[in-house]
Design a protein around this motif. Sequence first.
Motif, short mmCIF file in Angstrom:
data_model
loop_
_atom_site.label_atom_id
_atom_site.label_comp_id
_atom_site.label_asym_id
_atom_site.label_seq_id
_atom_site.Cartn_x
_atom_site.Cartn_y
_atom_site.Cartn_z
N TYR A 186 -1.82 3.12 17.93
CA TYR A 186 -2.22 2.79 16.74
C TYR A 186 -3.16 3.62 15.93
O TYR A 186 -2.91 3.96 14.64
CB TYR A 186 -3.06 1.48 16.81
N LEU A 187 -4.07 4.21 16.46
CA LEU A 187 -4.91 5.11 15.86
C LEU A 187 -4.37 6.32 15.62
O LEU A 187 -4.73 6.75 14.43
CB LEU A 187 -6.22 5.41 16.90
N ALA A 188 -3.53 6.92 16.21
CA ALA A 188 -2.85 8.17 15.81
C ALA A 188 -1.97 7.88 14.46
O ALA A 188 -1.93 8.52 13.56
CB ALA A 188 -1.70 8.61 17.09
N ASP A 189 -1.23 6.81 14.60
CA ASP A 189 -0.34 6.42 13.27
C ASP A 189 -1.52 6.14 12.10
O ASP A 189 -0.89 6.57 11.25
CB ASP A 189 0.43 4.88 13.61
N LEU A 190 -2.50 5.63 12.36
CA LEU A 190 -3.34 5.29 11.22
C LEU A 190 -4.12 6.25 10.69
O LEU A 190 -4.48 6.25 9.69
CB LEU A 190 -4.30 4.04 11.82
N ARG A 191 -4.33 7.32 11.46
CA ARG A 191 -5.08 8.63 10.97
C ARG A 191 -3.90 9.21 10.00
O ARG A 191 -4.25 9.83 8.83
CB ARG A 191 -5.23 9.55 12.07
N SER A 192 -2.69 9.09 10.00
CA SER A 192 -1.77 9.54 9.36
C SER A 192 -1.50 8.70 8.22
O SER A 192 -1.38 9.17 6.91
CB SER A 192 -0.30 9.42 10.11
N LEU A 193 -1.70 7.52 8.22
CA LEU A 193 -1.88 6.70 6.97
C LEU A 193 -2.95 6.89 6.07
O LEU A 193 -2.91 7.24 4.86
CB LEU A 193 -1.88 5.14 7.46
N LEU A 194 -4.22 6.96 6.79
CA LEU A 194 -5.42 7.06 5.96
C LEU A 194 -5.41 8.62 5.32
O LEU A 194 -5.73 8.86 4.19
CB LEU A 194 -6.63 7.18 6.75
N ALA A 195 -4.74 9.59 5.82
CA ALA A 195 -4.52 11.09 5.33
C ALA A 195 -3.40 10.79 4.06
O ALA A 195 -3.76 11.53 2.87
CB ALA A 195 -3.90 12.03 6.13
N HIS A 196 -2.64 9.95 4.03
CA HIS A 196 -1.49 9.57 3.02
C HIS A 196 -2.51 8.98 1.76
O HIS A 196 -2.28 9.45 0.73
CB HIS A 196 -0.46 8.65 3.49
N VAL A 197 -3.02 7.98 2.20
CA VAL A 197 -3.96 7.26 1.25
C VAL A 197 -4.97 8.28 0.47
O VAL A 197 -4.96 8.23 -0.85
CB VAL A 197 -4.67 6.15 1.83
N ASP A 198 -5.61 9.17 1.22
CA ASP A 198 -6.54 10.11 0.64
C ASP A 198 -5.74 11.10 -0.41
O ASP A 198 -6.00 11.54 -1.43
CB ASP A 198 -7.11 10.91 1.79
N ARG A 229 -0.51 -3.62 10.20
CA ARG A 229 -0.82 -5.00 10.18
C ARG A 229 -2.19 -5.28 10.83
O ARG A 229 -2.99 -6.17 10.56
CB ARG A 229 0.25 -5.78 10.91
N ALA A 230 -2.54 -4.65 11.84
CA ALA A 230 -3.54 -4.54 12.92
C ALA A 230 -4.80 -4.16 11.84
O ALA A 230 -6.03 -4.75 11.90
CB ALA A 230 -3.71 -3.95 14.15
N LEU A 231 -4.69 -2.97 11.18
CA LEU A 231 -5.66 -2.48 10.42
C LEU A 231 -5.87 -3.36 9.31
O LEU A 231 -7.22 -3.87 9.01
CB LEU A 231 -5.23 -0.96 9.88
N THR A 232 -5.03 -3.69 8.44
CA THR A 232 -5.42 -4.64 7.25
C THR A 232 -5.82 -5.89 7.54
O THR A 232 -6.74 -6.44 6.87
CB THR A 232 -3.98 -4.83 6.46
N ARG A 233 -5.45 -6.51 8.78
CA ARG A 233 -6.07 -7.98 9.14
C ARG A 233 -7.32 -7.72 9.60
O ARG A 233 -8.44 -8.46 9.02
CB ARG A 233 -5.30 -8.37 10.28
N TYR A 234 -7.80 -6.65 9.99
CA TYR A 234 -9.28 -6.41 10.49
C TYR A 234 -10.15 -5.95 9.06
O TYR A 234 -11.31 -6.42 8.88
CB TYR A 234 -9.39 -5.00 11.25
N LEU A 235 -9.59 -4.97 8.27
CA LEU A 235 -10.17 -4.79 7.05
C LEU A 235 -10.42 -5.96 6.04
O LEU A 235 -11.59 -6.10 5.42
CB LEU A 235 -9.49 -3.87 6.28
#
Length: 294
Positions: free
Chosen positions: A28-40, A79-85
């Motif tokens: 999950y963390l590996a995928d989400l680092r890619s997502l956060l880089a995209h958001v940035d 989904r795990a990240l957005t639920r947590y946020l």
Amino acid sequence: MSGPEALEGLAAHLTHELGRSPNTVRGYLADLRSLLAHVDECGHDLADLDVRLVRAWLSRAREAGAGRSTIARRVAAVRALTRYLHREGVLRVDPGPRLSTPSGRRALPTVLDEEQATAALSGPAPETPIELRRRAVVELLYATGVRVAELCALDRADLDRARETIRVLGKGDKERTVPVGVPALDAVDAWVGRGRPELVGPRSGDALFLGVRGARLGVRQAREDVYAHLRSAGLDGSPHDLRHSAATHLLNGGADLRSVQEFLGHASPRSTQIYTHVSVDRLRAAYRQAHPRA
């Protein structure tokens, strides 16, 4: 909340509150680092995370050749990240439920037929400590359907020879008791009696299986044991193929789906139902070959 802070908090939440496995959390963390880089890259921050940004990120992955299972895993991570946020007040609205998981038929697992399984567990009697360990690892994986990480975590005290069972600590720290057949018990006895003493050392503790340096057997080496043993029998296969084979052969032998679910340690029967597809496919093939009006 910064991106690294969010991922650190999510990792703790997944591990300590939801009991997710270390492999799941890492993925999950590996995928989400890619997502956060995209958001940035898009000039946004965490508070701007919405369906539009996530879908653009997923589309980029599809264009790069990501398959259905990769996209499905990424959706689960988001989904795990957005639920947590949302729980932490970073997001006013959780966009996760609006994301769809890619559809498509799930691939059937690779399964050894019963003759292949017999061939894999036959052959010359093992002599060296490594050969004894390999035979015991393969026998136990096929006999119990445990995951390779669960096998590596076994202690000698987890094996109950009298009751012919092992105690397994599965995903989410859920404990289950699994029956073991006599051939697997004999292979483990041979390893414990003649192989393990040759490798035991200061770091061995009560670990059932040991590596060449005397520490607990690692997952990578256990996989290599399976590959090497199956190759020696002229077969290709992995530890998970032995798990699939054990489940399928149980169902083919008349076991009910609920029993196989508990045997495998699946939280939901949906995870186990794929094995009924394997059995039905084999039944259909046999029907077409043998029935006069097929």
